[in-house]
Design a protein around this motif. Sequence first.
Motif, short mmCIF file in Angstrom:
data_model
loop_
_atom_site.label_atom_id
_atom_site.label_comp_id
_atom_site.label_asym_id
_atom_site.label_seq_id
_atom_site.Cartn_x
_atom_site.Cartn_y
_atom_site.Cartn_z
N ARG A 1 0.83 -1.20 0.00
CA ARG A 1 0.00 0.00 0.00
C ARG A 1 0.87 1.26 0.00
O ARG A 1 0.64 2.20 -0.77
CB ARG A 1 -0.93 -0.02 1.21
CG ARG A 1 -1.90 1.18 1.29
CD ARG A 1 -1.34 2.23 2.20
NE ARG A 1 -2.05 3.48 2.15
CZ ARG A 1 -2.70 3.98 3.18
NH1 ARG A 1 -2.76 3.32 4.31
NH2 ARG A 1 -3.25 5.18 3.09
N TYR A 2 1.88 1.32 0.88
CA TYR A 2 2.73 2.51 0.95
C TYR A 2 3.55 2.69 -0.33
O TYR A 2 3.77 3.81 -0.79
CB TYR A 2 3.66 2.43 2.16
CG TYR A 2 2.96 2.56 3.49
CD1 TYR A 2 1.90 3.45 3.66
CD2 TYR A 2 3.35 1.80 4.59
CE1 TYR A 2 1.25 3.57 4.87
CE2 TYR A 2 2.71 1.92 5.81
CZ TYR A 2 1.66 2.80 5.94
OH TYR A 2 1.02 2.92 7.15
N ALA A 3 3.98 1.57 -0.92
CA ALA A 3 4.73 1.66 -2.17
C ALA A 3 3.82 2.16 -3.30
O ALA A 3 4.23 3.01 -4.10
CB ALA A 3 5.32 0.30 -2.54
N CYS A 4 2.59 1.66 -3.35
CA CYS A 4 1.63 2.14 -4.36
C CYS A 4 1.38 3.63 -4.19
O CYS A 4 1.34 4.39 -5.17
CB CYS A 4 0.32 1.37 -4.25
SG CYS A 4 0.36 -0.33 -4.85
N ASP A 5 1.20 4.05 -2.96
CA ASP A 5 0.94 5.45 -2.66
C ASP A 5 2.12 6.33 -3.09
O ASP A 5 1.95 7.35 -3.75
CB ASP A 5 0.68 5.59 -1.16
CG ASP A 5 0.08 6.93 -0.80
OD1 ASP A 5 -0.50 7.58 -1.69
OD2 ASP A 5 0.19 7.33 0.36
N SER A 6 3.33 5.90 -2.73
CA SER A 6 4.52 6.70 -3.05
C SER A 6 4.78 6.78 -4.55
O SER A 6 5.22 7.82 -5.06
CB SER A 6 5.75 6.10 -2.35
OG SER A 6 5.61 6.15 -0.94
N LEU A 7 4.53 5.68 -5.25
CA LEU A 7 4.85 5.60 -6.68
C LEU A 7 3.66 5.93 -7.58
O LEU A 7 3.76 5.85 -8.80
CB LEU A 7 5.38 4.22 -7.02
CG LEU A 7 6.71 3.85 -6.33
CD1 LEU A 7 7.03 2.37 -6.52
CD2 LEU A 7 7.85 4.72 -6.87
N SER A 8 2.54 6.31 -6.99
CA SER A 8 1.33 6.57 -7.77
C SER A 8 1.49 7.64 -8.84
O SER A 8 0.80 7.58 -9.87
CB SER A 8 0.16 6.92 -6.84
OG SER A 8 0.45 8.10 -6.10
N PRO A 9 2.37 8.67 -8.65
CA PRO A 9 2.51 9.66 -9.73
C PRO A 9 2.98 9.09 -11.06
O PRO A 9 2.86 9.76 -12.09
CB PRO A 9 3.54 10.65 -9.16
CG PRO A 9 3.41 10.54 -7.68
CD PRO A 9 3.12 9.09 -7.45
N CYS A 10 3.50 7.87 -11.04
CA CYS A 10 3.96 7.24 -12.29
C CYS A 10 2.81 6.66 -13.12
O CYS A 10 3.04 6.20 -14.25
CB CYS A 10 4.95 6.11 -11.98
SG CYS A 10 6.42 6.64 -11.11
N PHE A 11 1.59 6.68 -12.57
CA PHE A 11 0.48 5.98 -13.22
C PHE A 11 -0.74 6.88 -13.28
O PHE A 11 -0.80 7.93 -12.64
CB PHE A 11 0.15 4.69 -12.45
CG PHE A 11 1.33 3.80 -12.24
CD1 PHE A 11 1.73 2.91 -13.22
CD2 PHE A 11 2.08 3.87 -11.07
CE1 PHE A 11 2.83 2.09 -13.03
CE2 PHE A 11 3.19 3.06 -10.86
CZ PHE A 11 3.56 2.17 -11.85
#
Length: 473
Positions: free
Chosen positions: A389-399
């Motif tokens: 969840r935290y990785a998705c949140d942090s990297l969400s600007p890529c998608f």
Amino acid sequence: MALERELKFRLSARAASEIARALALGAAERFVSIYFDTPDQALRRARVALRLRRAGRRWRQTVKCDLSPLARGEWESEAPGERLDLARLPLAEIRETSGIDLAALAARLAPQFETRFARRSVELDFGDATIEAALDRGALIAGRRRAPILELELELKSGEPCALLGYARSLVEPFALRLALESKAERGYRLAKNEPSAPPRKWQPVDIAGATPSEALTRLVSAALAQAGANAPGVLASDNGEYLHQLRVALRRLRALMAAFRALEPKAKGLKPRLRALSPTLGTARDWDVFVASLPKRSALLATARRRQSKARVAARALLAGPLFNDFLLYAFQWAERARWQSPALPLGEFAAEALERLHGKALKLAERIDWRSPPERHALRIRVKRLRYACDSLSPCFLAAAVEPNLAALEALQEDLGELNDIAVARRLAAELDGDAGLARRLGGRERRLIGRLSRDWAAFAERWPFWRSRS
């Protein structure tokens, strides 16, 4: 634009006297600064500060804007009329960097608060770096309100940021320094608004657009550390448990980042044990906060539980005020600044997709044969879900945001289910330490059965959801 890199530290009056002697600080200079903003605090909201400062007989005007937790853009010019003269500043560059159009706001700018302090300083030459150490004593003034200023500033005049952080670490334990990420300007705004303390700092989105994977990791780690450091003063000064909760969230995000960026082979051998050393004390304090909050007002366990909670809070505050935590922050910032990791050929978007696919696969594999009734097995999955969840949140600007949001919502629901079940397991353990409560045990059992039923359904729905990182545009 000048780039200002500095560290601020809170310290006791005794430590201030000791550090003045140890560093052979020079004679005191007196400064008076007036900070300006619009009635709706447009500058504050943009994390920009505008001040007019008198040093001796000279007046200078300065604009600063936050670029990262440890770096600010700075523009400065003379103000010979003893008032703001914005035309002397590079307004176009300030607007491009900060998003603030000072010319458009000029008519609405008015004094908000002042600082008056004496500064003793010395410039230290380390060969590969020059650092100015300055001790400030004085007051923030907003109308009839006053707040003391007693802080040590270390500013990098030349050289690499790691030299500044390394020197700061050498002072933490001898002088009991506490890293302060809040500027004089932000303290002044709070005083002017009569805000007793900054609210608990939640995660703030990080701009990683156009970054390489290594650059993204550096920015994200720094943001997690800033969140942890910003919440520490709240834990020290308040009984609001949200400060400790958000501090621990920040540390968990840091762990999740190291897992997500594992392909960069970050050399974290020195960081991980420092991070682990904080967990027991902070975790115990949070456990007692949650347990006490869950007890009915007439519970037979409440009085004893509150005493244990108070004891755990004392231990957590001692940790956060002491050298272990403050050295950890500086060491971790130093680790992030070095950024000496393997640089993959993949652009950030592809790198992020591969990292999320790996974390997603690990969570699914762990859940294949899980016994939802087993607290240890649920706890292991909870860790996997939090990392994802935290990785998705942090990297969400890529998608694409539209694709990310449903997946994040599903992960948040799972994390909430697993978190509540973990709270139940902890409550059973703490209640047993207090000789138990039959009524509490029945309530926990009923709540656990309902949550397990919901969790198994939520997990099945999540496992069937198409991962957003597989369909990048």
